[in-house]
Design a protein around this motif. Structure first.
Motif, PDB file in Angstrom:
ATOM      1  N   LEU A 116       0.820  -1.210   0.000  1.00 45.27           N
ATOM      2  CA  LEU A 116       0.000   0.000   0.000  1.00 45.27           C
ATOM      3  C   LEU A 116       0.855   1.261   0.000  1.00 45.27           C
ATOM      4  O   LEU A 116       0.565   2.217  -0.720  1.00 45.27           O
ATOM      5  CB  LEU A 116      -0.918   0.015   1.219  1.00 45.27           C
ATOM      6  CG  LEU A 116      -2.208  -0.762   1.107  1.00 45.27           C
ATOM      7  CD1 LEU A 116      -2.927  -0.776   2.442  1.00 45.27           C
ATOM      8  CD2 LEU A 116      -3.096  -0.172   0.055  1.00 45.27           C
ATOM      9  N   LEU A 117       1.903   1.285   0.797  1.00 46.89           N
ATOM     10  CA  LEU A 117       2.779   2.451   0.863  1.00 46.89           C
ATOM     11  C   LEU A 117       3.497   2.671  -0.459  1.00 46.89           C
ATOM     12  O   LEU A 117       3.602   3.796  -0.948  1.00 46.89           O
ATOM     13  CB  LEU A 117       3.782   2.292   2.008  1.00 46.89           C
ATOM     14  CG  LEU A 117       4.598   3.508   2.364  1.00 46.89           C
ATOM     15  CD1 LEU A 117       3.698   4.634   2.843  1.00 46.89           C
ATOM     16  CD2 LEU A 117       5.613   3.156   3.426  1.00 46.89           C
ATOM     17  N   GLY A 118       3.983   1.593  -1.069  1.00 41.00           N
ATOM     18  CA  GLY A 118       4.644   1.704  -2.367  1.00 41.00           C
ATOM     19  C   GLY A 118       3.706   2.179  -3.455  1.00 41.00           C
ATOM     20  O   GLY A 118       4.073   2.992  -4.307  1.00 41.00           O
ATOM     21  N   LEU A 119       2.476   1.686  -3.438  1.00 44.07           N
ATOM     22  CA  LEU A 119       1.481   2.121  -4.415  1.00 44.07           C
ATOM     23  C   LEU A 119       1.181   3.610  -4.257  1.00 44.07           C
ATOM     24  O   LEU A 119       1.123   4.356  -5.241  1.00 44.07           O
ATOM     25  CB  LEU A 119       0.202   1.306  -4.255  1.00 44.07           C
ATOM     26  CG  LEU A 119      -0.928   1.610  -5.221  1.00 44.07           C
ATOM     27  CD1 LEU A 119      -0.553   1.134  -6.607  1.00 44.07           C
ATOM     28  CD2 LEU A 119      -2.206   0.937  -4.753  1.00 44.07           C
ATOM     29  N   THR A 120       1.032   4.054  -3.029  1.00 41.46           N
ATOM     30  CA  THR A 120       0.747   5.467  -2.766  1.00 41.46           C
ATOM     31  C   THR A 120       1.895   6.360  -3.221  1.00 41.46           C
ATOM     32  O   THR A 120       1.675   7.362  -3.905  1.00 41.46           O
ATOM     33  CB  THR A 120       0.477   5.683  -1.263  1.00 41.46           C
ATOM     34  OG1 THR A 120      -0.565   4.821  -0.852  1.00 41.46           O
ATOM     35  CG2 THR A 120       0.110   7.109  -0.966  1.00 41.46           C
ATOM     36  N   VAL A 121       3.114   6.006  -2.859  1.00 41.34           N
ATOM     37  CA  VAL A 121       4.282   6.810  -3.238  1.00 41.34           C
ATOM     38  C   VAL A 121       4.425   6.855  -4.756  1.00 41.34           C
ATOM     39  O   VAL A 121       4.670   7.925  -5.334  1.00 41.34           O
ATOM     40  CB  VAL A 121       5.562   6.251  -2.569  1.00 41.34           C
ATOM     41  CG1 VAL A 121       6.814   6.851  -3.168  1.00 41.34           C
ATOM     42  CG2 VAL A 121       5.529   6.486  -1.085  1.00 41.34           C
ATOM     43  N   THR A 122       4.242   5.731  -5.421  1.00 40.53           N
ATOM     44  CA  THR A 122       4.391   5.683  -6.874  1.00 40.53           C
ATOM     45  C   THR A 122       3.326   6.512  -7.579  1.00 40.53           C
ATOM     46  O   THR A 122       3.628   7.252  -8.527  1.00 40.53           O
ATOM     47  CB  THR A 122       4.356   4.223  -7.362  1.00 40.53           C
ATOM     48  OG1 THR A 122       5.348   3.478  -6.669  1.00 40.53           O
ATOM     49  CG2 THR A 122       4.613   4.136  -8.845  1.00 40.53           C
ATOM     50  N   ILE A 123       2.088   6.425  -7.137  1.00 40.37           N
ATOM     51  CA  ILE A 123       1.010   7.198  -7.763  1.00 40.37           C
ATOM     52  C   ILE A 123       1.253   8.693  -7.597  1.00 40.37           C
ATOM     53  O   ILE A 123       1.113   9.469  -8.549  1.00 40.37           O
ATOM     54  CB  ILE A 123      -0.355   6.786  -7.190  1.00 40.37           C
ATOM     55  CG1 ILE A 123      -0.751   5.421  -7.732  1.00 40.37           C
ATOM     56  CG2 ILE A 123      -1.430   7.812  -7.516  1.00 40.37           C
ATOM     57  CD1 ILE A 123      -2.006   4.854  -7.120  1.00 40.37           C
ATOM     58  N   TYR A 124       1.638   9.115  -6.407  1.00 45.02           N
ATOM     59  CA  TYR A 124       1.912  10.533  -6.192  1.00 45.02           C
ATOM     60  C   TYR A 124       3.120  10.998  -7.014  1.00 45.02           C
ATOM     61  O   TYR A 124       3.100  12.093  -7.580  1.00 45.02           O
ATOM     62  CB  TYR A 124       2.139  10.817  -4.709  1.00 45.02           C
ATOM     63  CG  TYR A 124       0.870  11.141  -3.973  1.00 45.02           C
ATOM     64  CD1 TYR A 124       0.448  12.446  -3.828  1.00 45.02           C
ATOM     65  CD2 TYR A 124       0.081  10.142  -3.427  1.00 45.02           C
ATOM     66  CE1 TYR A 124      -0.712  12.756  -3.157  1.00 45.02           C
ATOM     67  CE2 TYR A 124      -1.089  10.429  -2.758  1.00 45.02           C
ATOM     68  CZ  TYR A 124      -1.479  11.742  -2.624  1.00 45.02           C
ATOM     69  OH  TYR A 124      -2.635  12.036  -1.971  1.00 45.02           O
TER      70      TYR A 124
END
Length: 147
Positions: A116-124
């Motif tokens: 979840l953290l990786g997905l959030t950082v990548t999307i931003y």
């Protein structure tokens, strides 16, 4: 902040608590990082829809000064590239082992939290890098059009 936003925040929190209760019932350990990291990622992913369009351009002197220098734009993009690589790494580690327990010196967490953290950082990172490139190109077109 409206009551709808408060209700949605509480709904995210309730879903995460229900997930953690299920994991506790199954017998897997729960860490504080899992709870906080999952809640933080869910709230940030939810807040994306409240941002103004990333393609809106406000013509201020500071924006022109920062985006007119190609070296500053390149340094922004290099920093965002490094952050997105970190996000992709966290996402891949989370996909490879969502229930794997990662233990470290200062804390521990599970793979789904890093996913979840990786997905959030990548999307931003992708969103902000596209916005920076778009604004740089638009500013260069306006400068060339005015001269």
């Amino acid at each position: 902040m409206t009551w709808d936003a408060v209700g949605n925040f509480l709904l995210c929190f309730a879903i995460i608590l229900a997930w953690e209760a299920f994991r506790r019932y199954v017998g897997l350990p729960i860490t504080f990082m899992d709870l906080i990291g999952s809640l933080f990622s869910c709230v940030l992913l939810y807040c994306i829809r409240f941002y103004k369009s990333i393609f809106t351009v406000k013509e201020t002197n500071e924006t022109r000064k920062n985006l007119s220098n190609p070296f500053k734009v390149l340094s922004y993009l290099v920093f965002i590239f490094g952050l997105s690589m970190l996000g992709i790494y966290l996402f891949i580690k989370g996909v490879q082992g969502p229930l794997t327990y990662y233990e470290g010196y200062r804390g521990a967490g599970h793979g789904y939290s890093s996913l979840l953290l990786g997905l959030t950082v990548t999307i931003y990172c992708i969103g902000f890098s596209v916005a920076i490139i778009y604004r740089f190109i638009l500013l260069k077109r306006n400068v060339n059009k005015n001269t």
